[in-house]
Scaffold this active site. Sequence first.
Site, PDB file in Angstrom:
ATOM      1  CE  LYS A 197      72.968  22.518 -21.105  1.00 34.40           C
ATOM      2  NZ  LYS A 197      71.753  23.504 -20.747  1.00 34.40           N
ATOM      3  CD  GLU A 201      52.470  25.673 -49.204  1.00 25.52           C
ATOM      4  OE1 GLU A 201      51.526  25.583 -48.419  1.00 25.52           O
ATOM      5  OE2 GLU A 201      53.790  24.454 -49.497  1.00 25.52           O
ATOM      6  CB  SER A 238      70.271  17.985 -19.233  1.00 22.15           C
ATOM      7  OG  SER A 238      71.815  17.693 -18.973  1.00 22.15           O
ATOM      8  CB  SER A 263      47.584  16.633 -54.220  1.00 23.08           C
ATOM      9  OG  SER A 263      46.239  15.995 -53.847  1.00 23.08           O
ATOM     10  CG  ASN A 286      50.459  20.796 -53.566  1.00 25.64           C
ATOM     11  OD1 ASN A 286      49.997  22.069 -54.004  1.00 25.64           O
ATOM     12  ND2 ASN A 286      49.688  20.483 -53.188  1.00 25.64           N
ATOM     13  CG  ASN A 291      77.138  25.927 -12.121  1.00 26.15           C
ATOM     14  OD1 ASN A 291      76.640  25.023 -12.324  1.00 26.15           O
ATOM     15  ND2 ASN A 291      77.416  26.301 -10.943  1.00 26.15           N
ATOM     16  CE  LYS A 313      46.875  21.053 -55.036  1.00 25.10           C
ATOM     17  NZ  LYS A 313      46.963  22.253 -54.910  1.00 25.10           N
ATOM     18  CB  THR A 369      54.458  49.250 -53.278  1.00 26.20           C
ATOM     19  OG1 THR A 369      54.087  49.631 -54.120  1.00 26.20           O
ATOM     20  CG2 THR A 369      56.429  49.674 -53.318  1.00 26.20           C
ATOM     21  CG  HIS A 370      50.868  48.993 -51.146  1.00 27.74           C
ATOM     22  ND1 HIS A 370      50.391  49.616 -49.604  1.00 27.74           N
ATOM     23  CD2 HIS A 370      51.416  49.933 -51.841  1.00 27.74           C
ATOM     24  CE1 HIS A 370      51.336  51.035 -49.848  1.00 27.74           C
ATOM     25  NE2 HIS A 370      51.641  50.952 -50.942  1.00 27.74           N
TER      26      HIS A 370
END
Length: 455
Positions: free
Chosen positions: A322, A287, A20, A274, A282, A107, A280, A152-153
Site C-alpha cells: 500500500k 523540475e 498498517s 532565488s 526558476n 484477506n 532568477k 534530434t539529438h
Amino acid sequence: MWGGRFAAEPDRVMQRINASIGFDRRFATEDIAGSRAHAAMLAAQGILTAADAAEIDRGLVAIEAEIEAGSFAFSEALEDIHMNIEARLAELIGPVAGRLHTARSRNDQVATDFRLWVRGWIDATDAGLAALQRALLAQAEAGAAFVMPGFTHLQVAQPVTWGHHMLAYVEMIGRDRGRLADARMRLNECPLGAAALAGTGFPIDREMTALALGFGAPMANSLDAVSDRDFVLETLSAATICATHLSRMAEEIVIWSTAQFGFVKLSDKYTTGSSIMPQKRNPDAAELVRAKIGRIIGAQVALTTVMKGLPLAYSKDMQEDKEPFFDAADALALAIAAMEGMVRDMAPVPERLRAAAASGYSTATDLADWLVREAGLPFREAHHVTGRAVAAAEAAGVDLPALPLETLREIDGRITEGVYEVLSVEASVASRRSYGGTAPEQVRAQIARWKELLQ
Ligand code: ARG
C-alpha cells in the site's frame, strides 16, 4: 480479535511492525462500502436476520460519518482499518457487530478495498489527464502555425510547428489514458467472498456483492482473488509510462524557459525566485514533475520485489503493497495537476521560436528534396550537394536562404532561382502535409479530431 488462542499481548515492536492503520486508513470509505454490501448480501441470503443487517448498516453509516468528520479514533493496537472499523462497530451496536465477519476474511476484504481504491484513483487520474490534454490542445490551437525548431539529438533538425509539438504530447497522454483504462477493466472483478483463501461453506451470493460495488463480476478463483496484486503492478506500470511522458515534457519546459532558448515564458504561479539572485525565475514545478517519476518507478520495483517470491495465497508481506502505491499515486496526481497548470499558463515566444528554427540550416533537407524533385538528382547525390551548400553557408556565416544564387550554382549548376521557395522555414513546414506531418493544415485537422475526442 484472536484472544481465544493467545495468552500474551503482542510485544510493542510486534505491534509496530504489524500495524498498517497508519496508511490503510485511506481505505476507510472502500472498507465501509464493502462491509455494507457484504451485510446486505448476508441478509438477502438468510445468513443474517434483516434486523441484524439493519443494525450493522446503521452502525457502518455512523462510522463513516465519524471518519468524515475526523472524530474517529484510529488505534494502532487494532492493527488495520478493517479491525478498527469492526471494533468501533461493536462499541456502537454491541455483539451483533460480530456477525458481520461471517463468510469473509480480512484477506478478501483488503483485496476488495484495494481494488476499489485503485479504481477510484484511475478515474480521478483519467480526469486529470484529460484536463492536461485540453491545456495542450489550447496551446496547439493558439500556436498551430508558430514555427519552431524540431530537434534530434537536441541539434536543430527540421522546422516544425508549435501546434505539432503540443499535439505529440496529447497523443502520448491519450495512450496513457488507454493503458489506465485497460488496467481498470482488468482489475474490476470482485474478490469479496473468497474469504481467507478457499471460499466459504455459507450460501453467499458473490454476484450480488460484486454488482453492489460496481464490479463487472466476482473473481473466479478464490486463491487468486486473495493472492495477487497484479492490478497494482499493472496500474503502476501505466503510471510509470505516464510519468515518463510528464518528465520529458518537464525537461523540455526547463530547457525552453532558459535565457539561451527563450522559447517560453512561465507564469509566476509555477516558478520561484532565488533568495540571493534577484534576477532568477526558476522552473521548480517542472523540475519536480521531472523528479517525481523516481518515486513511481521506485514503487513499481518495490512491489514487484515484494511479490515475486510469495507462495499462494496471502502472506503478510502483501501489507507492504500500500505505502509505495499511495506514494506513487499521490506523486503522479500532483505531477499531472502541476503540468496542467504550467502548460495552461506558459506563453510561447513566437519570434524566438522562429529565429531558432531559422538557424542551424534547418531547411537543408528541403534543399536536398528540391534537388531530387526539380533537378532529378538521386537522393544520395542531393544529400552530398546540400552538404556542400551548408558548408558554404557556414563559411559565409549565413543561413541557407541567404546564400547567393551564384554560390549555389557553383556547387551545382542545376540549381535555379526557384530553390529559394523551399528554403524558408514557413515553406518547409507548409510542405510537410503528409498525414501526421507538421504542416499547419495537418495540425489543425488533428486539433479538430482531438477536440471531438475530448468532448
Ligand atoms: N492489514 C492487512 C493487509 O494490509 C490486512 C489483511 C490481513 N490478513 C491477515 N491474514 N493477516 O494486508
